[in-house]
Design an enzyme around this catalytic site. Sequence first.
Site, PDB file in Angstrom:
ATOM      1  N   GLY A 154       0.954  -1.200  -0.022  1.00  0.00           N
ATOM      2  CA  GLY A 154      -0.062  -0.116   0.080  1.00  0.00           C
ATOM      3  C   GLY A 154       0.893   1.085   0.026  1.00  0.00           C
ATOM      4  N   GLY A 155       0.289   2.333   0.398  1.00  0.00           N
ATOM      5  CA  GLY A 155       1.010   3.700   0.140  1.00  0.00           C
ATOM      6  C   GLY A 155       2.035   3.674   1.301  1.00  0.00           C
ATOM      7  N   MET A 156       1.985   2.945   2.432  1.00  0.00           N
ATOM      8  CA  MET A 156       3.030   2.971   3.394  1.00  0.00           C
ATOM      9  C   MET A 156       3.795   1.777   3.550  1.00  0.00           C
ATOM     10  SD  MET A 156       0.372   4.699   6.445  1.00  0.00           S
ATOM     11  CE  MET A 156       1.614   4.379   7.433  1.00  0.00           C
ATOM     12  N   GLY A 157       3.817   1.056   2.307  1.00  0.00           N
ATOM     13  CA  GLY A 157       4.943   0.039   2.547  1.00  0.00           C
ATOM     14  C   GLY A 157       4.600  -1.253   1.831  1.00  0.00           C
ATOM     15  N   VAL A 177       4.516  -5.428   2.639  1.00  0.00           N
ATOM     16  CA  VAL A 177       4.689  -6.501   3.724  1.00  0.00           C
ATOM     17  C   VAL A 177       5.111  -7.855   3.010  1.00  0.00           C
ATOM     18  CG1 VAL A 177       3.685  -7.659   5.704  1.00  0.00           C
ATOM     19  CG2 VAL A 177       3.214  -5.205   5.316  1.00  0.00           C
ATOM     20  N   LYS A 201       7.889  -5.384   7.121  1.00  0.00           N
ATOM     21  CA  LYS A 201       7.372  -4.318   6.397  1.00  0.00           C
ATOM     22  C   LYS A 201       8.749  -3.487   5.902  1.00  0.00           C
ATOM     23  CE  LYS A 201       3.694  -1.218   5.911  1.00  0.00           C
ATOM     24  NZ  LYS A 201       2.212  -1.123   6.294  1.00  0.00           N
ATOM     25  N   ASP A 252      -3.851   5.560  11.232  1.00  0.00           N
ATOM     26  CA  ASP A 252      -4.172   4.887  10.001  1.00  0.00           C
ATOM     27  C   ASP A 252      -5.053   3.597  10.235  1.00  0.00           C
ATOM     28  OD1 ASP A 252      -3.990   4.727   7.246  1.00  0.00           O
ATOM     29  OD2 ASP A 252      -2.304   3.512   7.196  1.00  0.00           O
TER      30      ASP A 252
END
Length: 427
Positions: free
Chosen positions: A17-20, A22, A37, A133
């Site tokens: 996603g936008g934050m990494g 996994v 992550k 988030d």
Amino acid sequence: MRRSLGRYELTRELGRGGMGVVWAAYERDQGREVAVKLLPPRGPGAERGTLERRFLREARLTSRLKHPGIPAVHDHGSHEGDLYLVMDLVPGRALDSVLASDGPLSVEHAADVARRVADVLAYAHGEGVVHRDLKPSNLMITPDGEVKVLDFGVAAALEPQPGETRFTAANATPGTVVYMAPEQAVGKTVPASDLYSLGCVLYELLAGEPPFTDASPFMLYHRHASEPVPPLAERRPEVPDGLRKLVEALLEKRPEDRPASAEEVAALLAAWSPARTQVQSPSGMSATTTFAHPRLAEMAALCRAGHPARALEEYEDFMATPGLGRADRLAARVGAALCSGALGRSREALEELRSVLAEQRSLLGPDDPAVLDTRYEIAVLLVRTGQRHAAAELLRRLADDEEENQRAEGFRRGRSRSLLERLNRMT
């Protein structure tokens, strides 16, 4: 593509996603599977040393969170320019996947998931950590029905301080706009911001979609900040009034107008998500009493895991079993009634439990744990059908009986008193 990160062998991608991104990984030193992550690349011109130091500081902060609903953080650092977190590998399904395949949850299951998340938030906020988030893809439902809240601290680590350059993808605001509180969108995150996000999640669990879904981030910012929330009653009419009002309170525009704390939210949600009780063997031993059939626990677990319709069918098939003992049949009737309640047929469930209670008392005696459990479930259904005065009267008597009854051990002790206190606060 590189398949290793120091001592971690990356085995398969779990999601991005936008934050990494996994990965499932194998940690050679410990001989175990973990989740790794990898954080997204820094933005152009980012002050690498400052950002990395703050990321590692946030990672150390969140690694001290110790709660059953939060996967443990085992390691964090920087390897060849990539920032990473190493966490427990949580089995199960992300809630966004559950919604996509199964649709909205039952009222009871949705409230139970939200209650568990609120419990986690209450703990984290008490430790000085705000999630930032919260969204369905960050909530995992394990095979045994537990809820795990992922990615604590990641948004905090990516949030720039004054004068710093963002290092999220495309210099975006950390968080997810569909679930973001109005104040968070302008850089003022407080614990109540997590409650707003929880309200968006609970709304989606009940209605099948979040309150606001426009594709444009700017329009989403605007709608969260200024537009009324689409009435939940129009999308899911059978949601109880009290639960609907709680969702509305969570989605208030101003943080100070929302519930005072995550702990308060968890307490309110308990009225619609009572702790499910395991079906136990009858303890009143007589010539007509038999031990509970093993299938009863399996069907109860199926209902708790969010599949009340399937569990109800299994209960009905089970009750057609030739030669079924009377105690097992009564236990199955209780389980079937609870499934009906989870499907929104609360009044039908209430009448059935009242009928069962009279027979249970006759067969097992008034002090049997199964009798106490049925009385408690009746009280919960009275609350859910708006009969709060009757529920309060029943809970007062039941609380005294549970406290005096030596056989009412473990979770039964204090549960009715606790629910009565929550009910008094609600009224």
